[in-house]
Design an enzyme around this catalytic site. Structure first.
Site, PDB file in Angstrom:
ATOM      1  CG  HIS A 129      -1.743   1.178   1.392  1.00 18.21           C
ATOM      2  ND1 HIS A 129      -2.747   1.488   0.500  1.00 18.21           N
ATOM      3  CD2 HIS A 129      -1.747   2.165   2.311  1.00 18.21           C
ATOM      4  CE1 HIS A 129      -3.324   2.615   0.875  1.00 18.21           C
ATOM      5  NE2 HIS A 129      -2.736   3.042   1.965  1.00 18.21           N
ATOM      6  CE  LYS A 192      -9.677   7.461  -1.079  1.00 14.65           C
ATOM      7  NZ  LYS A 192      -9.451   6.035  -1.286  1.00 14.65           N
TER       8      LYS A 192
HETATM    9  C1  R5P Z   1      -6.824   3.571  -0.025  1.00 12.46           C
HETATM   10  O1  R5P Z   1      -5.908   4.308   0.268  1.00 12.46           O
HETATM   11  C2  R5P Z   1      -6.653   2.306  -0.821  1.00 12.46           C
HETATM   12  O2  R5P Z   1      -5.685   2.434  -1.803  1.00 12.46           O
HETATM   13  C3  R5P Z   1      -7.973   1.870  -1.439  1.00 12.46           C
HETATM   14  O3  R5P Z   1      -8.388   2.843  -2.380  1.00 12.46           O
HETATM   15  C4  R5P Z   1      -9.056   1.695  -0.401  1.00 12.46           C
HETATM   16  O4  R5P Z   1      -8.563   1.051   0.731  1.00 12.46           O
HETATM   17  C5  R5P Z   1     -10.212   0.902  -0.958  1.00 12.46           C
HETATM   18  O5  R5P Z   1     -11.175   0.763   0.047  1.00 12.46           O
HETATM   19  P1  R5P Z   1     -12.716   0.703  -0.309  1.00 12.46           P
HETATM   20  O6  R5P Z   1     -12.860  -0.290  -1.430  1.00 12.46           O
HETATM   21  O7  R5P Z   1     -13.399   0.258   0.968  1.00 12.46           O
HETATM   22  O8  R5P Z   1     -13.138   2.095  -0.697  1.00 12.46           O
END
Ligand code: R5P
Length: 313
Positions: A129, A192
């Site tokens: 990540h 976001k």
């Molecule tokens: C966030 O920083 C990650 O890269 C993903 O975008 C995120 O964890 C996805 O989570 P969800 O599918 O619950 O929005």
């Protein structure tokens, strides 16, 4: 070439089977069971004294998988293994790699401490990540990427001239820049904001997406909230289609149904986390070949960086 034996945690039998097949290695005997209250127990049913062992461990939730890893590393250390290499395709708690609020934990660090204190000597993982997590470990981390497989898939399914790569947040910008150097196409990023974990409050697209085939690249998809909201916004702003490539398909809650009923044409995930069934607009690319190549290169003392860049065996 180092000699080594491959072992599997109970959650990783299928992935281990694919990896060991590619490596032409047998899988060693590791017995795993639970006490009636759920306490995990593992035991090596062959000698590993003085050996290098490669432990394939998909440690996605429930936490039993993570705990099975701890006790197995401990068992290997106590059985005098010379080197314990843990293949952890997905690292849980990676989203908690910094204190984003007062009085909260940096639990990605805590996981690193547990794994290291249990006795792991090296970790192989895919599409972290955040690369800052590597700094939480004192042992070497082999970080490999799905880029080459994803780019190959993008090339066979989309017209490269009409692609616009999109990161659903600023954290993923570095990631899509790597894809951009290979695909040589436009890119956009989404600003976001989150209210709380798994809940996106607002999104704004930075970049031109009209009439483009959008390719969203993300390290993980959990509830699908980020992806579905991003796809809605991109389509509203005139994008021709939305495809997504997310390495770690956490797919919790009703993510599968959510994606099926979204405007996303195709979501590609890997098996860093095991999946019993995927949705009708989803496809799986196995991470077994990249993991097998990384293990093989490691054991032959060959450059991993070169493999990451070219994807050559
Ligand atoms: C966030 O920083 C990650 O890269 C993903 O975008 C995120 O964890 C996805 O989570 P969800 O599918 O619950 O929005």
């Amino acid at each position: 070439m180092h000699s080594y034996t491959v072992f599997s945690l109970s959650n990783s039998l299928s992935l281990t089977d694919s990896i060991s097949h590619l490596l032409r290695k047998r899988v060693g005997k590791l017995y795993a069971t639970k006490f009636s209250d759920g306490e995990v127990y593992t035991r090596f049913d062959e000698s590993i004294r003085g050996e290098t062992i490669v432990l394939i461990a998909q440690i996605n939730l429930p936490y039993t998988n993570l705990f099975e890893l701890f006790v197995t590393i401990d068992a290997a250390r106590r059985a005098s293994a010379k080197e314990i290499i843990c293949v952890l395709p997905y690292l849980p708690h990676s989203r908690q790699e910094r204190k984003d609020d007062t009085r909260s934990s940096i639990s990605a660090r805590l996981i690193a401490d547990f794994i290291e204190h249990a006795g792991a000597d090296r970790i192989i993982t895919i599409d972290m990540h955040s690369t800052s997590i590597e700094g939480f470990y004192n042992i070497p981390i082999v970080h490999i990427f799905m880029n080459n497989d994803f780019v190959r898939h993008i090339h066979t399914h989309l017209n490269p001239e009409n692609i616009c790569l999109c990161s659903p947040d600023f954290g993923g910008l570095k990631r899509i820049k790597q894809y951009k150097t290979i695909l040589n196409c436009d890119m956009a990023v989404i600003h976001k904001e989150r209210l709380r974990p798994n809940q996106v409050s607002s999104m704004e697209i930075i970049g031109e997406v009209k009439d483009k085939d959008i390719v969203i690249i993300d390290d993980m998809i959990d509830t699908g909230g980020t992806l579905c909201k991003a796809a809605d916004l991109l389509l509203q702003q005139g994008a021709r289609s939305v495809h997504a490539y997310c390495t770690h398909g956490v797919l919790s809650s009703n993510a599968v149904q959510r994606i099926e009923s979204s405007g996303i044409q195709k979501l590609v995930v890997t098996d860093t986390i095991p999946h019993e069934k995927l949705g009708k607009n989803m496809e799986l690319i196995s991470c077994a070949p990249v993991l097998a190549s990384a293990i093989d290169r490691l054991m032959r003392n060959k450059s991993i960086q070169q493999f990451n860049q070219t994807g050559l065996p």
